[in-house]
Design a protein around this motif. Sequence first.
Motif, PDB file in Angstrom:
ATOM      1  N   THR A 122       0.854  -1.181   0.000  1.00  0.00           N
ATOM      2  CA  THR A 122       0.000   0.000   0.000  1.00  0.00           C
ATOM      3  C   THR A 122       0.891   1.233   0.000  1.00  0.00           C
ATOM      4  O   THR A 122       2.013   1.200   0.508  1.00  0.00           O
ATOM      5  CB  THR A 122      -0.922   0.036   1.238  1.00  0.00           C
ATOM      6  OG1 THR A 122      -0.117  -0.028   2.412  1.00  0.00           O
ATOM      7  CG2 THR A 122      -1.909  -1.117   1.232  1.00  0.00           C
ATOM      8  N   PHE A 123       0.393   2.306  -0.596  1.00  0.00           N
ATOM      9  CA  PHE A 123       1.135   3.566  -0.596  1.00  0.00           C
ATOM     10  C   PHE A 123       1.154   4.149   0.805  1.00  0.00           C
ATOM     11  O   PHE A 123       0.192   4.018   1.557  1.00  0.00           O
ATOM     12  CB  PHE A 123       0.494   4.583  -1.547  1.00  0.00           C
ATOM     13  CG  PHE A 123       0.621   4.238  -3.003  1.00  0.00           C
ATOM     14  CD1 PHE A 123       1.837   4.279  -3.646  1.00  0.00           C
ATOM     15  CD2 PHE A 123      -0.501   3.877  -3.734  1.00  0.00           C
ATOM     16  CE1 PHE A 123       1.957   3.967  -4.987  1.00  0.00           C
ATOM     17  CE2 PHE A 123      -0.404   3.558  -5.077  1.00  0.00           C
ATOM     18  CZ  PHE A 123       0.826   3.598  -5.703  1.00  0.00           C
ATOM     19  N   GLU A 124       2.248   4.810   1.145  1.00  0.00           N
ATOM     20  CA  GLU A 124       2.359   5.541   2.411  1.00  0.00           C
ATOM     21  C   GLU A 124       2.155   7.028   2.129  1.00  0.00           C
ATOM     22  O   GLU A 124       2.743   7.571   1.191  1.00  0.00           O
ATOM     23  CB  GLU A 124       3.740   5.329   3.041  1.00  0.00           C
ATOM     24  CG  GLU A 124       3.946   3.967   3.659  1.00  0.00           C
ATOM     25  CD  GLU A 124       3.110   3.744   4.907  1.00  0.00           C
ATOM     26  OE1 GLU A 124       2.843   4.704   5.638  1.00  0.00           O
ATOM     27  OE2 GLU A 124       2.734   2.590   5.149  1.00  0.00           O
ATOM     28  N   GLY A 125       1.340   7.672   2.946  1.00  0.00           N
ATOM     29  CA  GLY A 125       1.142   9.118   2.832  1.00  0.00           C
ATOM     30  C   GLY A 125       0.715   9.541   1.446  1.00  0.00           C
ATOM     31  O   GLY A 125      -0.213   8.990   0.864  1.00  0.00           O
ATOM     32  N   ALA A 167       9.261  -6.464 -10.811  1.00  0.00           N
ATOM     33  CA  ALA A 167       8.072  -6.010 -11.538  1.00  0.00           C
ATOM     34  C   ALA A 167       7.149  -5.362 -10.515  1.00  0.00           C
ATOM     35  O   ALA A 167       7.069  -5.807  -9.370  1.00  0.00           O
ATOM     36  CB  ALA A 167       7.375  -7.185 -12.216  1.00  0.00           C
ATOM     37  N   ILE A 168       6.490  -4.318 -10.929  1.00  0.00           N
ATOM     38  CA  ILE A 168       5.489  -3.674 -10.083  1.00  0.00           C
ATOM     39  C   ILE A 168       4.163  -3.844 -10.800  1.00  0.00           C
ATOM     40  O   ILE A 168       4.028  -3.461 -11.965  1.00  0.00           O
ATOM     41  CB  ILE A 168       5.813  -2.185  -9.847  1.00  0.00           C
ATOM     42  CG1 ILE A 168       7.192  -2.052  -9.206  1.00  0.00           C
ATOM     43  CG2 ILE A 168       4.741  -1.546  -8.965  1.00  0.00           C
ATOM     44  CD1 ILE A 168       7.700  -0.637  -9.128  1.00  0.00           C
ATOM     45  N   GLU A 221       2.897   6.499  -7.757  1.00  0.00           N
ATOM     46  CA  GLU A 221       3.505   5.412  -8.524  1.00  0.00           C
ATOM     47  C   GLU A 221       4.931   5.783  -8.941  1.00  0.00           C
ATOM     48  O   GLU A 221       5.814   4.938  -8.953  1.00  0.00           O
ATOM     49  CB  GLU A 221       2.651   5.093  -9.757  1.00  0.00           C
ATOM     50  CG  GLU A 221       1.332   4.443  -9.418  1.00  0.00           C
ATOM     51  CD  GLU A 221       0.473   4.151 -10.643  1.00  0.00           C
ATOM     52  OE1 GLU A 221       0.966   4.296 -11.787  1.00  0.00           O
ATOM     53  OE2 GLU A 221      -0.691   3.772 -10.456  1.00  0.00           O
ATOM     54  N   ASP A 222       5.152   7.058  -9.283  1.00  0.00           N
ATOM     55  CA  ASP A 222       6.497   7.504  -9.665  1.00  0.00           C
ATOM     56  C   ASP A 222       7.477   7.358  -8.504  1.00  0.00           C
ATOM     57  O   ASP A 222       8.631   6.969  -8.700  1.00  0.00           O
ATOM     58  CB  ASP A 222       6.464   8.966 -10.142  1.00  0.00           C
ATOM     59  CG  ASP A 222       5.774   9.120 -11.481  1.00  0.00           C
ATOM     60  OD1 ASP A 222       5.682   8.134 -12.240  1.00  0.00           O
ATOM     61  OD2 ASP A 222       5.302  10.243 -11.772  1.00  0.00           O
ATOM     62  N   ASP A 223       7.027   7.660  -7.286  1.00  0.00           N
ATOM     63  CA  ASP A 223       7.883   7.502  -6.105  1.00  0.00           C
ATOM     64  C   ASP A 223       8.272   6.039  -5.919  1.00  0.00           C
ATOM     65  O   ASP A 223       9.427   5.719  -5.647  1.00  0.00           O
ATOM     66  CB  ASP A 223       7.167   7.995  -4.843  1.00  0.00           C
ATOM     67  CG  ASP A 223       6.874   9.483  -4.865  1.00  0.00           C
ATOM     68  OD1 ASP A 223       7.632  10.241  -5.504  1.00  0.00           O
ATOM     69  OD2 ASP A 223       5.862   9.880  -4.244  1.00  0.00           O
ATOM     70  N   VAL A 224       7.286   5.157  -6.058  1.00  0.00           N
ATOM     71  CA  VAL A 224       7.544   3.720  -5.911  1.00  0.00           C
ATOM     72  C   VAL A 224       8.517   3.245  -6.989  1.00  0.00           C
ATOM     73  O   VAL A 224       9.454   2.498  -6.711  1.00  0.00           O
ATOM     74  CB  VAL A 224       6.223   2.921  -5.956  1.00  0.00           C
ATOM     75  CG1 VAL A 224       6.484   1.435  -6.080  1.00  0.00           C
ATOM     76  CG2 VAL A 224       5.389   3.219  -4.723  1.00  0.00           C
ATOM     77  N   HIS A 225       8.307   3.698  -8.210  1.00  0.00           N
ATOM     78  CA  HIS A 225       9.188   3.286  -9.305  1.00  0.00           C
ATOM     79  C   HIS A 225      10.628   3.755  -9.064  1.00  0.00           C
ATOM     80  O   HIS A 225      11.575   2.986  -9.246  1.00  0.00           O
ATOM     81  CB  HIS A 225       8.666   3.822 -10.642  1.00  0.00           C
ATOM     82  CG  HIS A 225       9.372   3.270 -11.827  1.00  0.00           C
ATOM     83  ND1 HIS A 225       9.094   2.031 -12.347  1.00  0.00           N
ATOM     84  CD2 HIS A 225      10.387   3.767 -12.562  1.00  0.00           C
ATOM     85  CE1 HIS A 225       9.895   1.794 -13.363  1.00  0.00           C
ATOM     86  NE2 HIS A 225      10.690   2.835 -13.514  1.00  0.00           N
ATOM     87  N   ASP A 262      14.458   0.846   4.262  1.00  0.00           N
ATOM     88  CA  ASP A 262      13.873   1.862   5.141  1.00  0.00           C
ATOM     89  C   ASP A 262      13.358   3.050   4.324  1.00  0.00           C
ATOM     90  O   ASP A 262      12.302   3.609   4.625  1.00  0.00           O
ATOM     91  CB  ASP A 262      14.896   2.337   6.176  1.00  0.00           C
ATOM     92  CG  ASP A 262      15.226   1.264   7.197  1.00  0.00           C
ATOM     93  OD1 ASP A 262      14.430   0.305   7.338  1.00  0.00           O
ATOM     94  OD2 ASP A 262      16.293   1.362   7.844  1.00  0.00           O
ATOM     95  N   GLU A 263      14.092   3.437   3.272  1.00  0.00           N
ATOM     96  CA  GLU A 263      13.650   4.517   2.391  1.00  0.00           C
ATOM     97  C   GLU A 263      12.407   4.094   1.607  1.00  0.00           C
ATOM     98  O   GLU A 263      11.482   4.877   1.438  1.00  0.00           O
ATOM     99  CB  GLU A 263      14.759   4.911   1.415  1.00  0.00           C
ATOM    100  CG  GLU A 263      15.945   5.587   2.045  1.00  0.00           C
ATOM    101  CD  GLU A 263      17.010   5.920   1.020  1.00  0.00           C
ATOM    102  OE1 GLU A 263      16.655   6.465  -0.053  1.00  0.00           O
ATOM    103  OE2 GLU A 263      18.188   5.624   1.273  1.00  0.00           O
ATOM    104  N   LEU A 264      12.412   2.850   1.136  1.00  0.00           N
ATOM    105  CA  LEU A 264      11.264   2.327   0.390  1.00  0.00           C
ATOM    106  C   LEU A 264      10.021   2.312   1.272  1.00  0.00           C
ATOM    107  O   LEU A 264       8.921   2.635   0.824  1.00  0.00           O
ATOM    108  CB  LEU A 264      11.570   0.924  -0.138  1.00  0.00           C
ATOM    109  CG  LEU A 264      10.475   0.235  -0.962  1.00  0.00           C
ATOM    110  CD1 LEU A 264      10.127   1.055  -2.206  1.00  0.00           C
ATOM    111  CD2 LEU A 264      10.921  -1.160  -1.371  1.00  0.00           C
ATOM    112  N   PHE A 265      10.190   1.983   2.558  1.00  0.00           N
ATOM    113  CA  PHE A 265       9.047   1.928   3.472  1.00  0.00           C
ATOM    114  C   PHE A 265       8.433   3.302   3.718  1.00  0.00           C
ATOM    115  O   PHE A 265       7.325   3.404   4.224  1.00  0.00           O
ATOM    116  CB  PHE A 265       9.443   1.273   4.793  1.00  0.00           C
ATOM    117  CG  PHE A 265       9.795  -0.184   4.667  1.00  0.00           C
ATOM    118  CD1 PHE A 265       9.218  -0.987   3.700  1.00  0.00           C
ATOM    119  CD2 PHE A 265      10.724  -0.753   5.519  1.00  0.00           C
ATOM    120  CE1 PHE A 265       9.540  -2.336   3.583  1.00  0.00           C
ATOM    121  CE2 PHE A 265      11.057  -2.098   5.419  1.00  0.00           C
ATOM    122  CZ  PHE A 265      10.462  -2.889   4.442  1.00  0.00           C
TER     123      PHE A 265
END
Length: 127
Positions: A31-34, A64-65, A38-42, A107-110
């Motif tokens: 799930t997305f935080e805050g 893969a996302i 999608e660009d942040d996750v990528h 930790d950054e990804l979280f």
Amino acid sequence: MKILIRVMAITMLMVFASPAYSETIQIFNCTFEGEATEDDVHAMSEKWLAAAKTLPGGKNLQIAIRYPVAASVDEIDFKFVVMTPTFADWGAFTDAYEASKLQEIDDELFKVANCGESSLWEGGFVE
């Protein structure tokens, strides 16, 4: 005799229909935080993959996302999928992961995604 021929035919079909290789796949439900996008996750996934490829067993690692379009996925924004060509690669990677700096990138990804639940799969392509 007919039974023997059927058993041999089924066995041959299984051999020919099996994939050329079997990959290891770990699928995280995320799930997305805050206000993450999608660009942040990528972007974080690219950074994570670059670091992961430096570890033993990570050379051929792929990510893969998967974002649901029409799916029944309760409270899941996307799936983060990590793949290696073999279980040997997966084992080497997970052994090296514990002592690596990749946990700092986790930790950054979280900060952009919560990917707590996962499952481990075996699979391959049928050609």
